[in-house]
Design an enzyme around this catalytic site. Structure first.
Site, short mmCIF file in Angstrom:
data_model
loop_
_atom_site.label_atom_id
_atom_site.label_comp_id
_atom_site.label_asym_id
_atom_site.label_seq_id
_atom_site.Cartn_x
_atom_site.Cartn_y
_atom_site.Cartn_z
N GLU A 60 53.75 -19.52 -17.54
CA GLU A 60 54.17 -19.63 -18.95
C GLU A 60 53.30 -18.72 -19.83
O GLU A 60 52.87 -19.08 -20.92
CB GLU A 60 54.16 -21.10 -19.40
CG GLU A 60 55.15 -21.88 -18.55
CD GLU A 60 55.67 -23.16 -19.16
OE1 GLU A 60 55.54 -23.36 -20.37
OE2 GLU A 60 56.23 -23.96 -18.40
N GLY A 61 53.08 -17.50 -19.32
CA GLY A 61 52.28 -16.50 -20.03
C GLY A 61 50.87 -16.49 -19.51
O GLY A 61 50.15 -17.48 -19.62
N THR A 62 50.44 -15.36 -18.93
CA THR A 62 49.07 -15.25 -18.44
C THR A 62 48.09 -15.34 -19.63
O THR A 62 48.49 -15.22 -20.79
CB THR A 62 48.85 -13.88 -17.77
OG1 THR A 62 49.13 -12.87 -18.75
CG2 THR A 62 49.77 -13.69 -16.57
N LEU A 76 63.50 -17.65 -15.69
CA LEU A 76 63.41 -16.39 -16.41
C LEU A 76 62.86 -15.28 -15.49
O LEU A 76 63.43 -14.20 -15.38
CB LEU A 76 62.50 -16.57 -17.64
CG LEU A 76 62.17 -15.34 -18.48
CD1 LEU A 76 63.42 -14.74 -19.12
CD2 LEU A 76 61.17 -15.71 -19.60
#
Lengths: 380, 256
Positions: A364-366, A125
């Site tokens: 996978e997202g901070t 992504l």
């Protein structure tokens, strides 16, 4: 926490623990130092069903629930955290997306080989200009009759080109619609026009090699569009909810490995005429590490349980990932402190845990994106 | 082939044990596993099944309700059926052998029965031979290599001094497995899910008519061994160190 678990979950956990002790722990430090992709371990994991834990038995998966998945991943991660990144990407993000959004043909074509570990799944992504903000995506997918023509460069993709790769790729089909114009594709090695670019040199999790992916007029059959056109961003967010349980578990593994190493060391290291474990200063650290770990474990268990019960779990997965990743950093840091100077050397594993812990607060997202997800879901 | 394997649930080899009430190991918080020698027996049984089409492997255990766990693991590794002789009493090895023999007979005529040469909890090392005695079968224990062909079991057993003894026995027979016989496989996830669906056959010792056996052995007490004093290093030139060692052995240890 055995009283929370079913017999099958415990058996899977024990099997993963044994597999880790025999096949992973003895080679972990050396593999991680060399940054060598763990082909052999993945092959053996595939034979035991560990590459398709949560996928249905009809595709060769294990048919196990998410709690069982979490337990197995934690055991494996205690040996080598990199493996959880590879396996969680493979299971939750790649195979999981094909299972959830794919057509019957796509499932038949890809899932059995993914479950057996013959093919290894990746998820792509991120781009140079699109990290937390997927609206910055630039990679294009243009429809040309029965194919899509893909052009662009993706960043930070966890994969090794020597695998039989299956990549879930996100690209713009309608650029003016921004995130609403993103579509997902299944890319495999039969499609010419894509290659692996620069390999990253990372602080930790080096066994999980990370590279650029370059697409130059890559022709993808329209049959490999995943789900509907322009729904890719939604699919990515759904996949990442599950992915976050995987990363929370990776963080739990690092935290637990840090606690075990620090406890063992404190019991054996003598200063002032007694083991340092007898000193209150050390005991307080051990107490805090264990408390943070248990809290993180329970949050992750809740997210996994909610997923198994078919409930919405975006908020809970974000909480688990946020808390567990911060706990991993806390525990690895305290473990080094307890080891003193030795903890800063490669003679003990805690320096590796410290480096491995750091990434769990980012990918996978901070932690900041997790807080955003938690806040938005809590104010609905 | 009708293959049987006797397995025992024991505390994990890494568990730290303590005694409760002078006669029992404290069970709270203990992790339980299949006794490692029984795992070699189980692996040998599964390999034998895989070599001979139409074979079955029945895993049998004697123990309390929690011992069901080792049967599930055996099924997950590849056993095809399981029998649990459920009891909370502490049976001696004669009674255990009698239970196992009756449980085997309840499933038909055995071709071969395997067990670990000893369980790592009490380390008695008598069970395979007691079982053979009860069933009137030939037996070999400490088996490190085996081959089964044409109604014969050709085995090698470890004996004193690192030597090996080669024995041929007619089937049916009893084999006590030791380390080195094979490398036990991991239970696969598919196996674990399959094991869930298998129904374990349950008996009490009374149902097998073995409860009336008079115990031949009574456990009086159990205690944790005293911690050994740490070893001592004698420093200095070798000649002086040896002199000092001899002095210590004579004057302090009084062994010379």
């Amino acid at each position: 926490m055995d009283y929370l678990l079913t017999d099958e979950q415990k058996m899977l956990r024990d099997m993963a623990a044994k597999f880790t002790a025999n096949e992973i722990t003895p080679v972990a430090a050396e593999m991680e130092k060399a940054g060598r992709f763990p082909h052999d371990i993945l092959k053996k994991a595939g034979e035991l069903g560990l590459m398709g834990i949560t996928l249905p038995e009809e595709y060769g998966g294990g048919g196990m629930d998410s709690v069982g998945y979490m337990l197995a991943m934690e055991e494996i991660g205690k040996g080598l955290a990199s493996l959880v990144l590879i396996m969680s990407t493979h299971i939750s993000l790649a195979a999981g997306s094909i299972h959830k959004f794919g057509t019957d043909e796509q499932k038949q074509k890809y899932l059995p080989d993914l479950c057996s570990g013959k093919k290894v799944g990746s998820f792509s992504l991120t781009e140079a200009g699109a990290g937390s903000d997927a609206a910055g995506l630039k990679t294009r997918a243009e429809r040309r009759g029965d194919t899509y023509l893909i052009n662009g460069t993706k960043q930070f993709c966890t994969l090794d080109p020597d695998c039989d790769n299956v990549i879930i790729l996100f690209a713009l089909t309608e650029p003016e619609l921004k995130t609403k114009g993103i579509s997902a594709f299944i890319i495999d090695k039969s499609m010419p026009g894509w290659r692996v670019g620069k390999k990253e040199h990372k602080l930790g999790i080096r066994t999980a090699t990370t590279s650029e992916l370059i697409f130059e007029d890559c022709e993808v059959p329209a049959a490999n569009l995943l789900g509907e056109e322009n729904q890719g961003f939604k699919y990515a967010m759904i996949a990442l909810d599950s992915g976050r349980i995987g990363i929370a578990t990776q963080a739990l593994a690092v935290a637990k490995a840090s606690i075990e190493a620090a406890t063992e060391y404190a019991k054996n290291r003598e200063q002032f005429g007694k083991p340092i474990a007898a000193l209150q200063a050390i005991q307080w650290m051990i107490a805090d590490m264990n408390t943070e770990y248990d809290a993180s474990w329970l949050l992750t268990y809740r997210a996994a349980l909610m997923k198994d019960q078919g409930l919405r779990f975006s908020r809970e997965a974000a909480m688990a990932k946020l808390k567990a990743s911060e706990t991993a950093s806390f525990c690895a840091d305290a473990a080094i402190q307890i080891h003193g100077g030795y903890g800063y050397t490669e003679d003990f594993p805690v320096e590796r845990y410290y480096r491995d812990a750091r990434i769990t607060r980012i990918y996978e997202g901070t932690s900041e994106i997790q807080r955003l997800v938690i806040a938005l879901n809590s104010m609905k | 082939m009708n293959i049987f394997v006797c397995i025992k649930q024991v505390p994990d080899t890494e568990a730290s044990l303590s005694v409760e009430g002078g006669r029992k190991v404290r069970e709270s918080g203990l992790k339980w596993v299949i006794s490692p020698y029984d795992e070699y027996a189980l692996e040998a049984a599964i390999q034998l099944k895989e070599k001979t089409a139409g074979s079955t492997v029945t895993a049998i255990t004697v123990g309390p309700a929690r011992a069901d766990g080792v049967l599930r693991t055996a099924l997950a590794m590849g056993a095809t059926a399981a029998v649990h002789v459920e009891t909370d009493s502490e049976l001696d090895h004669h009674a255990i052998a009698a239970c196992l023999a009756a449980a085997v007979r309840s499933c038909g005529e055995p071709d071969i029965i395997l067990a670990g040469k000893q369980a790592i909890d009490v380390d008695a090392g008598v069970l395979p031979l007691f079982l053979a005695q009860v069933m009137d079968l030939p037996a070999a224990s400490g088996v490190i290599a085996m081959e089964v062909t044409d109604g014969l079991a050709k085995v090698e057993r470890e004996i004193e001094g690192g030597a090996r003894e080669r024995i041929e026995m007619a089937l049916p027979c009893v084999i006590g497995a030791t380390k080195g016989l094979n490398t036990p496989r991991y239970p696969s996830l598919m196996g674990i899910m399959k094991a869930k669906k298998v129904e374990v056959k349950k008996f009490t010792p009374a149902e097998l008519n073995v409860e009336s056996l008079e115990p031949a052995l009574l456990l009086e007490s159990l205690s944790v061994p005293e911690e050994k004093a740490p070893g001592r290093v004698i420093e200095g030139e070798p000649a002086d160190a040896v002199r000092e060692l001899v002095r210590l052995l004579r004057d302090e240890a009084k062994v010379l």
